[in-house]
Design a protein around this motif. Structure first.
Motif, PDB file in Angstrom:
ATOM      1  N   GLU A  20       0.596  -1.271  -0.043  1.00 25.34           N
ATOM      2  CA  GLU A  20       0.061   0.307  -0.058  1.00 25.34           C
ATOM      3  C   GLU A  20       0.269   0.883   0.222  1.00 25.34           C
ATOM      4  O   GLU A  20       0.401   2.323  -0.573  1.00 25.34           O
ATOM      5  N   LEU A  21       2.249   1.097   1.012  1.00 22.99           N
ATOM      6  CA  LEU A  21       2.988   2.068   0.702  1.00 22.99           C
ATOM      7  C   LEU A  21       3.473   2.391  -0.608  1.00 22.99           C
ATOM      8  O   LEU A  21       3.848   4.063  -0.707  1.00 22.99           O
ATOM      9  N   ILE A  22       3.716   1.080  -1.232  1.00 19.84           N
ATOM     10  CA  ILE A  22       4.613   1.602  -2.604  1.00 19.84           C
ATOM     11  C   ILE A  22       3.215   2.571  -3.298  1.00 19.84           C
ATOM     12  O   ILE A  22       3.950   3.042  -3.902  1.00 19.84           O
ATOM     13  N   LEU A  23       2.392   1.781  -3.722  1.00 19.40           N
ATOM     14  CA  LEU A  23       1.481   2.576  -4.695  1.00 19.40           C
ATOM     15  C   LEU A  23       1.233   3.592  -4.152  1.00 19.40           C
ATOM     16  O   LEU A  23       0.986   4.112  -5.017  1.00 19.40           O
ATOM     17  N   LYS A  24       0.783   4.244  -2.756  1.00 13.44           N
ATOM     18  CA  LYS A  24       0.794   5.488  -2.465  1.00 13.44           C
ATOM     19  C   LYS A  24       2.553   6.603  -3.093  1.00 13.44           C
ATOM     20  O   LYS A  24       1.910   7.329  -3.646  1.00 13.44           O
ATOM     21  N   GLU A  25       3.243   5.751  -2.850  1.00 19.16           N
ATOM     22  CA  GLU A  25       4.242   6.441  -3.373  1.00 19.16           C
ATOM     23  C   GLU A  25       4.478   6.591  -4.999  1.00 19.16           C
ATOM     24  O   GLU A  25       4.920   7.846  -5.171  1.00 19.16           O
ATOM     25  N   PRO A  84      12.125   2.782  10.594  1.00 10.16           N
ATOM     26  CA  PRO A  84      11.912   3.329   9.410  1.00 10.16           C
ATOM     27  C   PRO A  84      11.909   3.426   8.405  1.00 10.16           C
ATOM     28  O   PRO A  84      11.731   4.552   8.306  1.00 10.16           O
ATOM     29  N   LEU A  85      13.226   3.355   8.274  1.00 13.50           N
ATOM     30  CA  LEU A  85      14.235   4.050   6.881  1.00 13.50           C
ATOM     31  C   LEU A  85      13.714   2.831   5.661  1.00 13.50           C
ATOM     32  O   LEU A  85      13.054   3.327   5.160  1.00 13.50           O
ATOM     33  N   ASN A  86      13.121   1.473   6.207  1.00  9.97           N
ATOM     34  CA  ASN A  86      12.347   0.566   5.852  1.00  9.97           C
ATOM     35  C   ASN A  86      10.994   0.927   5.200  1.00  9.97           C
ATOM     36  O   ASN A  86      10.334   1.302   4.161  1.00  9.97           O
ATOM     37  N   TYR A  87       9.994   1.266   6.621  1.00  9.25           N
ATOM     38  CA  TYR A  87       8.958   2.255   6.695  1.00  9.25           C
ATOM     39  C   TYR A  87       9.020   3.017   5.558  1.00  9.25           C
ATOM     40  O   TYR A  87       8.111   3.160   4.471  1.00  9.25           O
ATOM     41  N   LEU A  88       9.922   4.246   5.727  1.00 12.23           N
ATOM     42  CA  LEU A  88       9.443   5.280   4.983  1.00 12.23           C
ATOM     43  C   LEU A  88      10.284   5.278   3.504  1.00 12.23           C
ATOM     44  O   LEU A  88       9.678   6.460   2.501  1.00 12.23           O
ATOM     45  N   VAL A  89      11.753   5.233   3.146  1.00 11.35           N
ATOM     46  CA  VAL A  89      11.846   5.508   2.047  1.00 11.35           C
ATOM     47  C   VAL A  89      11.769   4.123   0.940  1.00 11.35           C
ATOM     48  O   VAL A  89      12.357   4.527  -0.099  1.00 11.35           O
ATOM     49  N   PHE A  90      12.587   2.995   2.115  1.00 14.58           N
ATOM     50  CA  PHE A  90      11.955   1.706   0.548  1.00 14.58           C
ATOM     51  C   PHE A  90      10.828   2.244  -1.096  1.00 14.58           C
ATOM     52  O   PHE A  90      11.252   1.774  -1.394  1.00 14.58           O
ATOM     53  N   PRO A  91       9.606   2.668  -0.151  1.00 12.18           N
ATOM     54  CA  PRO A  91       8.401   2.809  -0.793  1.00 12.18           C
ATOM     55  C   PRO A  91       8.393   3.769  -1.650  1.00 12.18           C
ATOM     56  O   PRO A  91       8.524   3.492  -3.235  1.00 12.18           O
ATOM     57  N   LYS A  92      10.092   4.842  -1.236  1.00 11.96           N
ATOM     58  CA  LYS A  92      10.012   5.012  -3.062  1.00 11.96           C
ATOM     59  C   LYS A  92      10.992   5.041  -3.627  1.00 11.96           C
ATOM     60  O   LYS A  92      10.835   5.511  -4.777  1.00 11.96           O
ATOM     61  N   VAL A  93      11.626   4.220  -2.881  1.00 13.35           N
ATOM     62  CA  VAL A  93      13.063   3.731  -3.586  1.00 13.35           C
ATOM     63  C   VAL A  93      12.237   3.257  -4.468  1.00 13.35           C
ATOM     64  O   VAL A  93      12.887   3.074  -5.916  1.00 13.35           O
ATOM     65  N   ILE A  94      11.386   2.283  -4.615  1.00 18.76           N
ATOM     66  CA  ILE A  94      10.423   1.182  -5.553  1.00 18.76           C
ATOM     67  C   ILE A  94       9.408   1.833  -6.352  1.00 18.76           C
ATOM     68  O   ILE A  94       9.927   1.953  -7.440  1.00 18.76           O
TER      69      ILE A  94
END
Lengths: 254, 232
Positions: free
Chosen positions: B17-22, B115-125
């Motif tokens: 869901e985070l990836i789709l939002k990003e 937090p880095l995985n939760y916040l940054v990983f979806p942005k990278v993907i």
């Protein structure tokens, strides 16, 4: 229970915690009090693992925090709830989503079950019909209650509260204090509260640690704090005009 | 920081869901403004080329050729990435920075969430989809050039299309997409770094956004030079 043994923490040349030994008892509201800059928040952040102690041990139910591997620490944290001083609600989520967040992350509950649990706990903290509001749309007191609901929704074993009623009016502060105490007793939680609000201390301070210059200068209960002759504590407590008058009245036997 | 981004992953369904939002916020949300800029930039390149074509021996189809080359090689991957550093980069830095100063990141840490995985990983993907945006920008940019050239009576539609097809090297498109991928990763990580590691309050969030924009631009421009040296 949480035990702290010989905790030291410095930032550069400044020593903040200088050998703290403490025990926080399960099922009780354990308070850490002290004036601003006495190291209360640093103490709490060390216990939470947000800061790494220079030396000393933090023991959760007989298990050393520093010796826990990543999975065990994760498991421990799933059993922790934290009420931050400024609520720290996720501002991209609604009230309901904030409260459901720990359930979503750590349980296999379906959405409806999560919603039911969130609604139950929101009702418990006297917040109804705010589920779809964003944190920015509700008052500071309501934000604190949402944050408390989020902290306890997953039935934690350990609850940490950093100045839970700072910035709140006396009535709301009392509501928050009583809620924390009720939830602590009901679910047998080890609750650690940081505060410098003497009303809170008197209301719910079942065990109290007084922190000064990086050491525990006094410990006792809310019944004992008015009887102590410890100068550091009396200076702190009777800096309030109200409490000075109460003491004078007590001394006169009124 | 990069190593931490991939450690202790967040629960799969939440991450999805985070990836789709990003993707929605970073890619789809940027489509309008970047397409608007590309349309007019393509048009301006066509006008500029036309104005500089005085020699009757040079074919008018060169306008189409110039638009294609400038849009595909530099404008779409590089200039749009610099625009994205302002739009997306500042958003990333300020949103993570605000979470930092309001203890929301501490709240994630206390809950045992990386937090880095939760916040940054979806942005990278999400930024892996950046080449799709750039492909659209390439099309819109060339379309802008076509519309300005043909409807401005600078060249016939047929000549413009001949120019676009003239001496076309598919590798140059690959080169542009390789650059895009690299710039996408810079856009996802550098602003996140500035937001995550900032200290202070609301004022510092603004300062971090500015610093992040400057460093992201500098990094993109230097990376552009290095990649061009290596790939062309």
């Amino acid at each position: 229970m949480i035990e702290v043994k010989g905790l030291h923490k410095s930032f550069g040349d400044e020593t903040i915690l200088d050998g703290i030994d403490a025990k926080f008892i399960r099922g009780k509201t354990n308070m850490i009090i002290g004036s601003s800059g006495s190291g209360k928040s640093v103490f709490l952040k060390n216990m939470l693992g947000l800061f790494k102690p220079d030396s000393g041990e933090i023991i959760y139910d007989g298990e050393l925090l520093s010796e826990m591997d990543g999975d065990r620490q994760k498991e421990l944290r799933e059993n922790m709830g934290m009420l931050f001083q400024h609520s720290a609600l996720f501002d991209s989520m609604t009230v309901e989503e904030n409260v459901m967040f720990p359930l979503r992350m750590f349980t296999k509950m379906r959405r409806r079950e999560r919603q039911e649990r969130a609604n139950d706990i929101l009702e418990r903290v006297n917040l109804v019909n705010l589920n779809t509001k964003m944190p920015s749309e509700i008052s500071g007191g309501q934000q604190k209650r949402v944050a408390l609901a989020r902290a306890v929704v997953n039935k934690p074993k350990f609850l940490f509260c950093d100045e839970p009623n700072s910035g709140l009016d006396p009535k709301t502060a009392t509501i928050i204090d009583n809620l924390i105490q009720e939830l602590t007793h009901e679910a047998d939680i080890t609750t650690v509260i940081i505060s410098h609000d003497m009303n809170s201390v008197l209301e719910i301070g079942e065990t109290i640690l007084f922190l000064k210059d990086g050491i525990i200068a006094w410990e006792g209960t809310n019944k004992e704090i008015f009887k102590t002759e410890n100068e550091a504590v009396t200076d702190f407590v009777y800096s309030s005009e109200l409490f000075r008058k109460v003491r004078i009245a007590q001394n006169k036997g009124l | 920081m990069l190593f931490e981004v991939f450690k202790r992953p967040t629960k799969g369904i939440v991450l999805k869901e985070l990836i789709l939002k990003e993707i929605n916020d970073l890619i789809i949300g940027s489509l309008g403004i970047t397409a608007f800029i590309a349309l007019f930039m393509g048009a301006v390149v066509a006008l500029q080329t036309s104005l500089n074509l005085d020699n009757p021996l040079i074919p008018k189809s060169l306008i189409g050729f110039a638009v294609r080359q400038s849009i595909i090689l530099e404008f779409a991957p590089t200039i749009i990435s610099i625009i994205m550093a302002g739009k997306v980069g500042s958003y990333i830095t300020s949103s993570i920075g605000s979470m930092n100063v309001t203890e929301q990141i501490d709240a994630l840490k206390v809950m045992g969430i990386n937090p880095l995985n939760y916040l940054v990983f979806p942005k990278v993907i999400a930024m892996l989809f950046y080449p799709f945006l750039i492909a659209i920008i390439m099309f819109v940019g060339i379309l802008g050039g076509f519309l300005a050239a043909v409807y401005g009576n600078l060249v016939s539609a047929q000549d413009f299309i001949i120019g676009i097809q003239d001496n076309f090297v598919p590798y140059q498109v690959l080169y542009a997409f390789i650059k895009t991928m690299v710039f996408g990763m810079i856009l996802a990580t550098l602003p996140s770094y500035h937001g995550y590691y900032m200290k202070g309050g609301a004022l510092e969030v603004g300062q971090a956004s500015t610093t992040s924009f400057v460093w992201t631009c500098v990094t993109i421009i230097v990376a552009n030079y290095i990649l061009t040296t290596i790939l062309l």
